[in-house]
Design a protein around this motif. Sequence first.
Motif, PDB file in Angstrom:
ATOM      1  N   ASN A   1      -2.791   4.967   0.676  1.00  0.00           N
ATOM      2  CA  ASN A   1      -3.758   4.561   0.532  1.00  0.00           C
ATOM      3  C   ASN A   1      -3.752   2.794   0.597  1.00  0.00           C
ATOM      4  OD1 ASN A   1      -5.258   6.542   0.998  1.00  0.00           O
ATOM      5  ND2 ASN A   1      -6.271   6.716  -0.963  1.00  0.00           N
ATOM      6  N   GLY A   2      -2.552   1.993   0.582  1.00  0.00           N
ATOM      7  CA  GLY A   2      -1.916   1.009   1.381  1.00  0.00           C
ATOM      8  C   GLY A   2      -1.972  -0.183  -0.560  1.00  0.00           C
ATOM      9  N   HIS A   3      -2.233   0.714  -1.870  1.00  0.00           N
ATOM     10  CA  HIS A   3      -2.148   0.328  -3.052  1.00  0.00           C
ATOM     11  C   HIS A   3      -0.689  -0.148  -3.505  1.00  0.00           C
ATOM     12  CE1 HIS A   3      -6.451   0.238  -2.823  1.00  0.00           C
ATOM     13  NE2 HIS A   3      -6.107   1.690  -3.196  1.00  0.00           N
ATOM     14  N   ARG A   4      -0.303  -1.270  -4.176  1.00  0.00           N
ATOM     15  CA  ARG A   4       0.421  -1.357  -5.022  1.00  0.00           C
ATOM     16  C   ARG A   4       0.743  -0.715  -6.480  1.00  0.00           C
ATOM     17  NH1 ARG A   4      -1.685  -5.716  -2.731  1.00  0.00           N
ATOM     18  NH2 ARG A   4      -2.780  -6.041  -5.203  1.00  0.00           N
ATOM     19  N   VAL A   5       1.413  -0.010  -6.587  1.00  0.00           N
ATOM     20  CA  VAL A   5       1.664   1.575  -7.828  1.00  0.00           C
ATOM     21  C   VAL A   5       2.699   1.252  -8.724  1.00  0.00           C
ATOM     22  CG1 VAL A   5       0.935   4.191  -8.062  1.00  0.00           C
ATOM     23  CG2 VAL A   5      -0.014   2.272  -6.163  1.00  0.00           C
TER      24      VAL A   5
ATOM     25  N   LYS B   1      12.432  16.923 -11.420  1.00  0.00           N
ATOM     26  CA  LYS B   1      11.537  18.006 -11.998  1.00  0.00           C
ATOM     27  C   LYS B   1       9.996  18.295 -11.977  1.00  0.00           C
ATOM     28  CE  LYS B   1      10.774  17.993 -17.306  1.00  0.00           C
ATOM     29  NZ  LYS B   1      10.729  17.443 -18.392  1.00  0.00           N
ATOM     30  N   TYR B   2       8.969  16.836 -11.939  1.00  0.00           N
ATOM     31  CA  TYR B   2       8.315  17.924 -11.674  1.00  0.00           C
ATOM     32  C   TYR B   2       7.864  17.968  -9.964  1.00  0.00           C
ATOM     33  CZ  TYR B   2       7.648  16.157 -16.068  1.00  0.00           C
ATOM     34  OH  TYR B   2       7.876  16.225 -17.402  1.00  0.00           O
ATOM     35  N   LEU B   3       8.214  17.740  -9.150  1.00  0.00           N
ATOM     36  CA  LEU B   3       7.749  17.672  -7.564  1.00  0.00           C
ATOM     37  C   LEU B   3       8.561  17.604  -6.803  1.00  0.00           C
ATOM     38  CD1 LEU B   3       4.764  15.273  -7.575  1.00  0.00           C
ATOM     39  CD2 LEU B   3       5.236  17.862  -7.352  1.00  0.00           C
ATOM     40  N   LYS B   4       9.712  19.109  -6.579  1.00  0.00           N
ATOM     41  CA  LYS B   4      10.864  19.080  -5.987  1.00  0.00           C
ATOM     42  C   LYS B   4      10.454  18.645  -4.515  1.00  0.00           C
ATOM     43  CE  LYS B   4      11.691  23.196  -9.023  1.00  0.00           C
ATOM     44  NZ  LYS B   4      12.956  24.286  -8.883  1.00  0.00           N
ATOM     45  N   GLU B   5       9.735  19.243  -3.818  1.00  0.00           N
ATOM     46  CA  GLU B   5       9.732  18.759  -2.228  1.00  0.00           C
ATOM     47  C   GLU B   5       8.863  17.023  -1.114  1.00  0.00           C
ATOM     48  OE1 GLU B   5      10.549  21.306  -0.511  1.00  0.00           O
ATOM     49  OE2 GLU B   5      10.320  22.993  -1.771  1.00  0.00           O
ATOM     50  N   ALA B   6       8.244  16.807  -2.698  1.00  0.00           N
ATOM     51  CA  ALA B   6       8.098  15.519  -2.496  1.00  0.00           C
ATOM     52  C   ALA B   6       8.574  14.482  -2.430  1.00  0.00           C
ATOM     53  CB  ALA B   6       6.871  15.053  -3.773  1.00  0.00           C
ATOM     54  N   ALA B   7       8.598  13.248  -1.280  1.00  0.00           N
ATOM     55  CA  ALA B   7       9.376  12.421  -1.123  1.00  0.00           C
ATOM     56  C   ALA B   7       8.201  11.321  -1.171  1.00  0.00           C
ATOM     57  CB  ALA B   7      10.212  12.240   0.413  1.00  0.00           C
ATOM     58  N   LEU B   8       8.989  10.781  -2.804  1.00  0.00           N
ATOM     59  CA  LEU B   8       7.802   8.822  -2.597  1.00  0.00           C
ATOM     60  C   LEU B   8       7.916   7.996  -1.576  1.00  0.00           C
ATOM     61  CD1 LEU B   8       8.782   9.439  -6.941  1.00  0.00           C
ATOM     62  CD2 LEU B   8       7.473  11.264  -5.430  1.00  0.00           C
ATOM     63  N   PRO B   9       6.361   7.327  -2.070  1.00  0.00           N
ATOM     64  CA  PRO B   9       6.800   6.493  -1.060  1.00  0.00           C
ATOM     65  C   PRO B   9       7.075   5.192  -1.609  1.00  0.00           C
ATOM     66  CG  PRO B   9       4.150   6.942  -1.810  1.00  0.00           C
ATOM     67  CD  PRO B   9       5.314   8.078  -2.099  1.00  0.00           C
ATOM     68  N   GLU B  10       7.584   4.099  -0.658  1.00  0.00           N
ATOM     69  CA  GLU B  10       7.983   2.836  -0.888  1.00  0.00           C
ATOM     70  C   GLU B  10       7.321   2.061  -1.984  1.00  0.00           C
ATOM     71  OE1 GLU B  10      11.183   1.754  -1.191  1.00  0.00           O
ATOM     72  OE2 GLU B  10      11.925   3.033   0.323  1.00  0.00           O
ATOM     73  N   ALA B  11       6.021   1.904  -1.312  1.00  0.00           N
ATOM     74  CA  ALA B  11       4.793   1.364  -2.574  1.00  0.00           C
ATOM     75  C   ALA B  11       4.761   1.463  -4.327  1.00  0.00           C
ATOM     76  CB  ALA B  11       3.504   1.032  -1.915  1.00  0.00           C
ATOM     77  N   LEU B  12       5.507   2.561  -4.162  1.00  0.00           N
ATOM     78  CA  LEU B  12       5.461   3.614  -5.163  1.00  0.00           C
ATOM     79  C   LEU B  12       6.450   2.759  -6.224  1.00  0.00           C
ATOM     80  CD1 LEU B  12       4.676   5.116  -8.061  1.00  0.00           C
ATOM     81  CD2 LEU B  12       5.203   7.194  -6.489  1.00  0.00           C
ATOM     82  N   THR B  13       6.535   2.186  -8.015  1.00  0.00           N
ATOM     83  CA  THR B  13       7.599   1.560  -8.054  1.00  0.00           C
ATOM     84  C   THR B  13       7.052   2.382 -10.233  1.00  0.00           C
ATOM     85  OG1 THR B  13       6.824  -0.292  -8.771  1.00  0.00           O
ATOM     86  CG2 THR B  13       8.063  -0.108  -7.205  1.00  0.00           C
ATOM     87  N   ALA B  14       8.835   3.252 -10.657  1.00  0.00           N
ATOM     88  CA  ALA B  14       7.815   3.153 -11.829  1.00  0.00           C
ATOM     89  C   ALA B  14       8.678   2.676 -12.462  1.00  0.00           C
ATOM     90  CB  ALA B  14       8.365   4.645 -11.943  1.00  0.00           C
ATOM     91  N   THR B  15       8.858   2.887 -13.640  1.00  0.00           N
ATOM     92  CA  THR B  15       8.968   1.345 -15.157  1.00  0.00           C
ATOM     93  C   THR B  15       8.454   2.406 -16.773  1.00  0.00           C
ATOM     94  OG1 THR B  15       9.137  -0.602 -16.044  1.00  0.00           O
ATOM     95  CG2 THR B  15       6.524   0.172 -15.334  1.00  0.00           C
TER      96      THR B  15
END
Length: 347
Positions: free
Chosen positions: A25-29, A50-64
């Motif tokens: 949706n265009g948010h910085r996540v 481990k949780y979502l084998k089929e999913a490709a995660l968008p570039e706007a999503l970052t983890a910390t």
Amino acid sequence: MASSNVTVLVAGSWGTALACVLADNGHRVKIWTRGTQQADEINTERTNRKYLKEAALPEALTATTDLAEALADAEAVVFVAPSSATREIARLAAPHIGPEALIVHATKGFETGSLKRMSQVLSEELGREEGQIVVLSGPSHAEEVAVRLPTTVVVAATDLLQAEAAQDLFMNDAYFRVYTNPDPIGAETAGAIKNIIGLGAGLSDGLGFGDNAKAALVTRGLAEIGRLGSAMGAHMLTFAGLAGVGDLIATCTSRHSRNYRAGELLAQGLGYEEVQSRIGMVVEGVRTTLAASKLAVQYGVEMPITSQLHAVLFEGKPPLQAVEALMGRVRTHEIEEAVLFNRSNPS
């Protein structure tokens, strides 16, 4: 739609799926996890296998793994932790959440010890009015949302402006439709109890009882949801909507449902600890069965399906005996208000 800074706590299957929606949706996540390897995988490989084998995660999503970093400048915070961990995570997060941030939760369960709904837990730990906390619920398997299959959910809050803010945050024209609802108690109660009925549906199928039995169990399960929810202050119409019958159908008919799969394993005679181990992720219906059994006593409502599943999970009752106990109950009315029957004119 204006772009916002959004934080999702935590990086399980449903949290990751919702983070994908928000990023699409265009948010910085930012998504927070305690696992360094998981955060590295999300950031470098764009997966959460481990949780979502089929999913490709968008570039706007970052983890910390840094909670303060995750919540810095967050304009909305989405809690998607297991019910047993929500209070602890909210307590840790509270000092880092700004007073104007929108608070949403998508956790389906009760706190086992206190028997409180998640919005009550968040209200206590975050110092917010309960009515300002938005509940996201409805038929929404994470596996389908993460691969952008059409999904429709509800956001419930007594504060309409907060509900509409959450609606604007999550809704898109491509695959994720969002309705508002003014009944968070109903949405939370339905979302929690449907997991118990999902366990029962999997158990019924695992015993080979067929469609007739499962249809009856789902229907009478909805009656249990309605009885408890009404006693807790919910509006009955909520249970006819997405958070009620909609979520119940999805949970009781799909192998994406952990609760359904757990019920199938229970039918094989496995104990709940082994079932939990085989599923590999939290099965909320197990904890909810404990809480709902106590809530039924507290509010003086009858919940026979919940009672029998409690006996299977925690009292060693064989699943077949539990089904026989349900079938052998004394006769009663489907619509419980006997005044609906004209007893003076039995013809």
